[in-house]
Design a protein around this motif. Structure first.
Motif, PDB file in Angstrom:
ATOM      1  N   CYS A   1       0.833  -1.205   0.000  1.00  0.00           N
ATOM      2  CA  CYS A   1       0.000   0.000   0.000  1.00  0.00           C
ATOM      3  C   CYS A   1       0.860   1.244   0.000  1.00  0.00           C
ATOM      4  CB  CYS A   1      -0.898   0.028   1.239  1.00  0.00           C
ATOM      5  SG  CYS A   1      -1.998  -1.383   1.355  1.00  0.00           S
ATOM      6  N   GLN A   2       0.182   2.379  -0.198  1.00  0.00           N
ATOM      7  CA  GLN A   2       0.897   3.643  -0.067  1.00  0.00           C
ATOM      8  C   GLN A   2       0.715   4.099   1.378  1.00  0.00           C
ATOM      9  OE1 GLN A   2      -0.842   6.759  -2.356  1.00  0.00           O
ATOM     10  NE2 GLN A   2       1.032   7.984  -2.305  1.00  0.00           N
ATOM     11  N   CYS A   3       1.770   3.956   2.171  1.00  0.00           N
ATOM     12  CA  CYS A   3       1.619   4.113   3.623  1.00  0.00           C
ATOM     13  C   CYS A   3       2.180   5.421   4.152  1.00  0.00           C
ATOM     14  CB  CYS A   3       2.326   2.966   4.344  1.00  0.00           C
ATOM     15  SG  CYS A   3       1.541   1.388   4.087  1.00  0.00           S
ATOM     16  N   PHE A   4       1.461   5.986   5.096  1.00  0.00           N
ATOM     17  CA  PHE A   4       1.931   7.127   5.893  1.00  0.00           C
ATOM     18  C   PHE A   4       2.010   6.659   7.338  1.00  0.00           C
ATOM     19  CE2 PHE A   4       1.598  10.819   3.025  1.00  0.00           C
ATOM     20  CZ  PHE A   4       0.988  10.221   1.941  1.00  0.00           C
ATOM     21  N   PHE A   5       3.209   6.618   7.897  1.00  0.00           N
ATOM     22  CA  PHE A   5       3.379   6.196   9.291  1.00  0.00           C
ATOM     23  C   PHE A   5       3.860   7.387  10.113  1.00  0.00           C
ATOM     24  CE2 PHE A   5       4.426   1.837   7.343  1.00  0.00           C
ATOM     25  CZ  PHE A   5       3.090   1.443   7.393  1.00  0.00           C
ATOM     26  N   MET A   6       3.115   7.650  11.162  1.00  0.00           N
ATOM     27  CA  MET A   6       3.299   8.916  11.861  1.00  0.00           C
ATOM     28  C   MET A   6       3.598   8.710  13.342  1.00  0.00           C
ATOM     29  SD  MET A   6       0.099  11.498  12.194  1.00  0.00           S
ATOM     30  CE  MET A   6      -0.796  10.537  13.409  1.00  0.00           C
ATOM     31  N   VAL A   7       4.526   9.495  13.851  1.00  0.00           N
ATOM     32  CA  VAL A   7       4.723   9.584  15.297  1.00  0.00           C
ATOM     33  C   VAL A   7       3.700  10.596  15.798  1.00  0.00           C
ATOM     34  CG1 VAL A   7       6.302  10.176  17.158  1.00  0.00           C
ATOM     35  CG2 VAL A   7       7.203   9.197  15.036  1.00  0.00           C
ATOM     36  N   ALA A   8       2.728  10.135  16.562  1.00  0.00           N
ATOM     37  CA  ALA A   8       1.618  11.015  16.960  1.00  0.00           C
ATOM     38  C   ALA A   8       1.986  11.790  18.224  1.00  0.00           C
ATOM     39  CB  ALA A   8       0.348  10.184  17.150  1.00  0.00           C
ATOM     40  N   ASP A   9       2.897  12.743  18.051  1.00  0.00           N
ATOM     41  CA  ASP A   9       3.364  13.459  19.248  1.00  0.00           C
ATOM     42  C   ASP A   9       2.306  14.379  19.846  1.00  0.00           C
ATOM     43  OD1 ASP A   9       3.652  15.142  17.036  1.00  0.00           O
ATOM     44  OD2 ASP A   9       5.427  16.152  17.833  1.00  0.00           O
TER      45      ASP A   9
ATOM     46  N   SER B   1      10.193  15.789  27.446  1.00  0.00           N
ATOM     47  CA  SER B   1      10.786  14.448  27.381  1.00  0.00           C
ATOM     48  C   SER B   1      10.366  13.694  26.114  1.00  0.00           C
ATOM     49  CB  SER B   1      10.404  13.636  28.618  1.00  0.00           C
ATOM     50  OG  SER B   1       9.009  13.475  28.646  1.00  0.00           O
ATOM     51  N   LEU B   2       9.435  14.280  25.344  1.00  0.00           N
ATOM     52  CA  LEU B   2       8.945  13.576  24.150  1.00  0.00           C
ATOM     53  C   LEU B   2      10.033  13.349  23.096  1.00  0.00           C
ATOM     54  CD1 LEU B   2       5.381  14.803  23.167  1.00  0.00           C
ATOM     55  CD2 LEU B   2       6.105  12.765  24.371  1.00  0.00           C
ATOM     56  N   LYS B   3      10.885  14.349  22.925  1.00  0.00           N
ATOM     57  CA  LYS B   3      11.886  14.299  21.858  1.00  0.00           C
ATOM     58  C   LYS B   3      12.669  12.993  21.860  1.00  0.00           C
ATOM     59  CE  LYS B   3      13.473  18.749  20.428  1.00  0.00           C
ATOM     60  NZ  LYS B   3      13.960  19.901  21.135  1.00  0.00           N
ATOM     61  N   GLU B   4      13.145  12.657  23.028  1.00  0.00           N
ATOM     62  CA  GLU B   4      13.983  11.472  23.130  1.00  0.00           C
ATOM     63  C   GLU B   4      13.191  10.206  22.781  1.00  0.00           C
ATOM     64  OE1 GLU B   4      16.641   9.255  26.445  1.00  0.00           O
ATOM     65  OE2 GLU B   4      15.989  11.300  26.878  1.00  0.00           O
ATOM     66  N   ILE B   5      11.949  10.166  23.234  1.00  0.00           N
ATOM     67  CA  ILE B   5      11.123   8.991  22.933  1.00  0.00           C
ATOM     68  C   ILE B   5      10.825   8.905  21.436  1.00  0.00           C
ATOM     69  CG2 ILE B   5       8.995   7.769  23.509  1.00  0.00           C
ATOM     70  CD1 ILE B   5       8.838   9.339  26.069  1.00  0.00           C
ATOM     71  N   ILE B   6      10.653  10.061  20.818  1.00  0.00           N
ATOM     72  CA  ILE B   6      10.376  10.063  19.377  1.00  0.00           C
ATOM     73  C   ILE B   6      11.524   9.393  18.614  1.00  0.00           C
ATOM     74  CG2 ILE B   6      10.139  11.546  17.334  1.00  0.00           C
ATOM     75  CD1 ILE B   6       8.568  13.514  19.140  1.00  0.00           C
ATOM     76  N   TYR B   7      12.756   9.773  18.938  1.00  0.00           N
ATOM     77  CA  TYR B   7      13.905   9.160  18.259  1.00  0.00           C
ATOM     78  C   TYR B   7      14.014   7.674  18.598  1.00  0.00           C
ATOM     79  CZ  TYR B   7      15.564  13.636  16.565  1.00  0.00           C
ATOM     80  OH  TYR B   7      15.661  14.820  15.902  1.00  0.00           O
ATOM     81  N   ASP B   8      13.745   7.343  19.837  1.00  0.00           N
ATOM     82  CA  ASP B   8      13.836   5.944  20.244  1.00  0.00           C
ATOM     83  C   ASP B   8      12.809   5.095  19.480  1.00  0.00           C
ATOM     84  OD1 ASP B   8      15.085   4.192  22.589  1.00  0.00           O
ATOM     85  OD2 ASP B   8      13.001   3.581  22.295  1.00  0.00           O
TER      86      ASP B   8
END
Ligand code: TRP
Ligand code: SF4
Length: 330
Positions: free
Chosen positions: A36-44, A57-64
């Motif tokens: 499929c044509q997929c969009f995968f998003m970090v829902a911050d 503290s979100l930044k670090e979790i986003i990269y992880d």
């Protein structure tokens, strides 16, 4: 060429990813990115709605989380990988949709009622949190996504998304959005090492980047068939979490384990040791790759900036179309 089905999905960066994410949403993503044509998003932004007190503290979790996605095989060549807040059109559409969404539809959402009770300590009796599923609607329809892989608990949110789409079409006499349909993973629900639902807040998870000692210790703790006290007792794999893990992650071993359990040919301790070894082997390469990725911040940033540029292009087009339909802008 046949047009590919458009898919959007997101995960909230609220902590490290665990086996429950892998057996549920992540394995669906891996499958879907191939066809499929997929969009995968970090829902911050969704994470902020409950974690606003620890916003930094979100930044670090986003990269992880991103490093987990990539090390398990999510590919920025195959899918558009991005962070929600890098595409401000989500918020713009969220406001537009909030014009037409009756409060009752949001109060009625079971997830809202449940979370309010469960997460009392988080103080989420806020205006933003009530709108949680509406922001999710905006996430989905801004890409005109047709399919949305989600966990079972998210089904009411998709129901709301379809209702909002219908209302938008009726009010403005148009038909621009598909009615988004859920894809729910068929994998059986995975329990945590203590037998409750696997969840960061219960401290019962096996994390995707767990080291060898962690894997061993956590599997040793797992609850097995309570009726199997002695090694010579015949076991009942159907009530045992260890067996469930074998079925989900190593289905090729399922039959063998079932046999040694029912015939009391192997004890639980040995059965767990074998499972731990299988996970250790499965995690080995992935963990190395993740560690390498985490050291290459510039590479991760580049993936996200390219991803958000691609996402924004689509989102901005939809927003233009929406604004034209509303017709109020000078
Ligand atoms: N609410 C979803 C969850 O907690 C995360 C999410 C945010 C999402 N936006 C989305 C999922 C859009 C699918 C589509 O799992
Ligand atoms: Fe569970 Fe394995 Fe023990 Fe059977 S032998 S009860 S599957 S741990």
């Amino acid at each position: 060429m046949k047009k590919k089905v458009r898919v959007l999905s997101g995960m909230r960066p609220t902590g490290r990813l665990h086996l429950g994410h892998l057996s549920g949403v992540l394995s669906e993503w891996l499958r879907l990115q191939e066809e499929c044509q997929c969009f995968f998003m970090v829902a911050d932004l969704h994470a902020l709605m409950s974690e606003y007190k620890n916003s930094s503290s979100l930044k670090e979790i986003i990269y992880d989380n991103l490093a987990d996605w990539l090390s398990w095989g999510i590919s920025p060549e195959k899918a558009v990988v991005f962070v929600q807040s890098d595409v401000p059109e989500h918020m713009e559409l969220f406001i537009t949709l909030s014009l037409i969404t009756p409060l009752g539809w949001l109060y009625r959402c079971p997830s809202f009622k449940e979370q309010m009770q469960q997460l009392r300590s988080k103080e989420i009796n806020t205006y933003a949190f009530l709108g949680y599923p509406l922001l999710q609607t905006a996430d989905i329809i801004i890409y005109k996504a047709e399919k949305v892989p989600v966990g079972q608990d998210q089904l009411p949110h998709l129901e709301l998304a379809r209702e909002v789409v219908r209302r938008f079409h009726t009010l403005y006499g148009c038909n621009i959005f598909p009615q988004p349909q859920p894809i729910v993973s068929k994998a059986p629900k995975l329990l945590g090492v203590d037998g409750r639902k696997m969840s960061n807040s219960y401290n019962n998870c096996i994390y995707l980047s767990e080291d060898d000692a962690g894997i061993r210790e956590k599997i040793e703790q797992m609850v097995t068939d309570p009726q199997r006290i002695h090694k010579t007792d015949m076991g009942h794999p159907e009530v045992c979490s260890v067996f469930n893990y074998y079925s989900v992650f190593f289905p090729q071993k399922r039959q063998e384990v079932e046999e040694w359990c029912r015939n009391a040919a192997r004890g639980c301790r040995e059965c767990k040791r074998i499972l731990a070894e299988l996970f250790q082997e499965k995690f080995f390469q992935v963990r190395k790759l993740k560690a390498r990725l985490l050291k290459e911040k510039a590479y991760l940033e580049d993936i996200l900036s390219k991803g958000s540029a691609r996402a924004r292009k689509v989102a901005a087009e939809t927003m233009q179309e929406v604004n034209k339909i509303l017709g109020y802008k000078l």
